[in-house]
Write a protein that holds these residues in place. Structure first.
Motif, PDB file in Angstrom:
ATOM      1  N   ILE A  50       0.843  -1.207   0.000  1.00 48.80           N
ATOM      2  CA  ILE A  50       0.000   0.000   0.000  1.00 48.80           C
ATOM      3  C   ILE A  50       0.878   1.257   0.000  1.00 48.80           C
ATOM      4  N   GLU A  51       1.988   1.176   0.723  1.00 49.19           N
ATOM      5  CA  GLU A  51       2.914   2.319   0.731  1.00 49.19           C
ATOM      6  C   GLU A  51       3.428   2.579  -0.698  1.00 49.19           C
ATOM      7  N   LYS A  52       3.789   1.511  -1.411  1.00 47.52           N
ATOM      8  CA  LYS A  52       4.306   1.679  -2.774  1.00 47.52           C
ATOM      9  C   LYS A  52       3.202   2.179  -3.721  1.00 47.52           C
ATOM     10  N   ILE A  53       1.992   1.710  -3.487  1.00 46.30           N
ATOM     11  CA  ILE A  53       0.875   2.107  -4.353  1.00 46.30           C
ATOM     12  C   ILE A  53       0.535   3.586  -4.150  1.00 46.30           C
ATOM     13  N   THR A  54       0.615   4.042  -2.890  1.00 50.89           N
ATOM     14  CA  THR A  54       0.180   5.406  -2.595  1.00 50.89           C
ATOM     15  C   THR A  54       1.298   6.434  -2.784  1.00 50.89           C
ATOM     16  N   GLN A  55       2.545   5.998  -2.764  1.00 52.83           N
ATOM     17  CA  GLN A  55       3.636   6.978  -2.852  1.00 52.83           C
ATOM     18  C   GLN A  55       3.609   7.664  -4.221  1.00 52.83           C
ATOM     19  N   PRO A  56       4.062   8.934  -4.247  1.00 51.75           N
ATOM     20  CA  PRO A  56       4.059   9.656  -5.519  1.00 51.75           C
ATOM     21  C   PRO A  56       4.878   8.933  -6.593  1.00 51.75           C
ATOM     22  N   GLU A  57       5.968   8.253  -6.181  1.00 54.35           N
ATOM     23  CA  GLU A  57       6.755   7.526  -7.198  1.00 54.35           C
ATOM     24  C   GLU A  57       6.187   6.136  -7.431  1.00 54.35           C
TER      25      GLU A  57
END
Ligand code: SAH
Length: 360
Positions: free
Chosen positions: A177-184
């Protein structure tokens, strides 16, 4: 040579220090990170703005484990189901659900499931293992691409309502979820993500403590222990009072209403007492209720309740100010609806265990 680094297991800082140790300038890590997550490439050779020397070194010392969409089914209502082959050959399913305003990805968090809910087809698959963060991410990315390709629209929402119990794969789901939500990454707002759980009180409290910003849904199906334990064995370990306390805790910490998912079955939870018990619980927990249509999985013990009963649920909940909506399933013709994900198109991945349906 030492073992190759699985580059998608590195945090941004981890990637920075790896490349720094190779003498690369800091901005290279930003570029690589962008290729891996925002652009989602699976081959180092596709990272076009990097010097050849760096690409060669990454190819030698790092690895990306790609997943592969091996089978795609299209429902007559537009829903798309993907069979996704993981690097070790195991298969999970994920679903694209299109509506007028949304493109929703329904993703899996585990291969199979260990919960044995009596009414769910996924329960018939043995739980094999947790998915890694990149395996979850790739399911989402594939659906994002399909949204663009088939509907000309990007992904707007994610629900963790595919195979498995996301809170039994806590760290990997949160990292994904962190990777999905991060701007990059995909830059998706956490408000557009819903994690659905069978209701594990300790883990719900942990979510609250960890300050997550996404939404929580709980598969309730009954607010009475005597009924819920028969259809959801997890209820013995995590009975309703404990679940209720954890949801209280969640609400106090997050101020976000939870969603109860609830299917009404004939002769199981269609009595007045069942409605009263749900009303009692909803009075104590700020919530809304989704009354989900039952998707038959071939067990005669489970039959969708009469429409009047479902209407009685809606009325009773509305009377106490709780929003209750009847949700019709999508993608039933391709076994893509709630509770139907069972790797039917990938027989090699089927591992039958005894259904718990005869618990009733
Ligand atoms: N383990 C998590 C994620 C799975 S979500 C959870 O339990 O919430 C899948 C949703 O579909 C759950 O709400 C589940 O209770 C529901 N479901 C399972 N089988 C179903 C069926 N046959 N018909 C309708 N809903 C079903």
């Amino acid at each position: 040579m030492s073992e190759q680094v699985d580059i998608r297991t590195l945090s941004k800082e981890g990637l920075q220090s790896l490349l720094a140790s190779w003498g690369e300038p800091a901005y290279r890590a930003t570029q690589v990170y962008d290729w891996i997550w925002a652009k989602g490439v699976h081959q180092f050779s596709d990272m076009r703005n990097l010097p050849k020397t760096l690409l060669t070194r990454m190819e030698a010392e790092c690895i990306i484990h790609p997943v592969e969409v091996t089978h795609v089914q299209h429902s007559e209502d537009g829903t798309i189901k993907n069979a996704v082959k993981l690097p070790d050959g195991l298969i999970v399913e994920s679903v694209l659900i299109p509506t007028e305003k949304r493109i929703t990805a329904c993703v899996s968090s585990q291969v199979g499931c260990s919960l044995n809910c009596a009414f769910c087809a996924t329960a018939r698959l043995k739980r094999m293992r947790n998915l890694a963060p990149d395996e979850i991410y790739d399911q989402v990315r594939a659906i994002h691409q399909q949204g663009l390709e088939h509907f000309g629209r990007p992904l707007t929402n994610i629900v963790f309502m595919g195979m498995g119990e996301p809170l039994m794969n806590y760290n990997n789901v949160l990292t994904a979820i962190e990777k999905i939500t991060q701007p990059e990454g995909l830059g998706l707002s956490p408000k557009r993500i819903t994690l659905s759980t069978v209701g594990l009180p300790k883990m719900i409290k942990k979510l609250a403590d960890d300050g997550v910003k996404f939404n929580l849904a709980v598969s309730l199906h009954s607010a009475r222990d005597s009924v819920r334990s028969k259809i959801m064995p997890i209820n013995d370990a995590a009975p309703i009072a404990e679940l209720r306390d954890s949801l209280d805790y969640w609400y106090k910490a997050t101020k976000r209403r939870i969603t109860f998912e609830y299917v009404v079955w004939k002769g199981i939870n269609d009595a007045k007492e069942d409605i009263q018990a749900l009303v009692g619980l909803c009075k104590r927990i700020p919530c809304k209720v989704n009354l989900i249509e039952y998707n038959a999985i071939g067990d005669p013990n489970f039959q969708q309740a009469d429409p009047e009963v479902i209407e009685a649920y809606v009325e009773a909940l509305t009377r106490i100010g709780v929003t209750a909506k009847v949700r019709h399933s999508r993608g039933k013709d391709i076994d893509a609806a709630c509770g139907q994900l069972a790797n039917k198109t990938s027989p090699e991945a089927l591992e039958s265990t005894d259904s718990e349906a005869n618990l009733l």
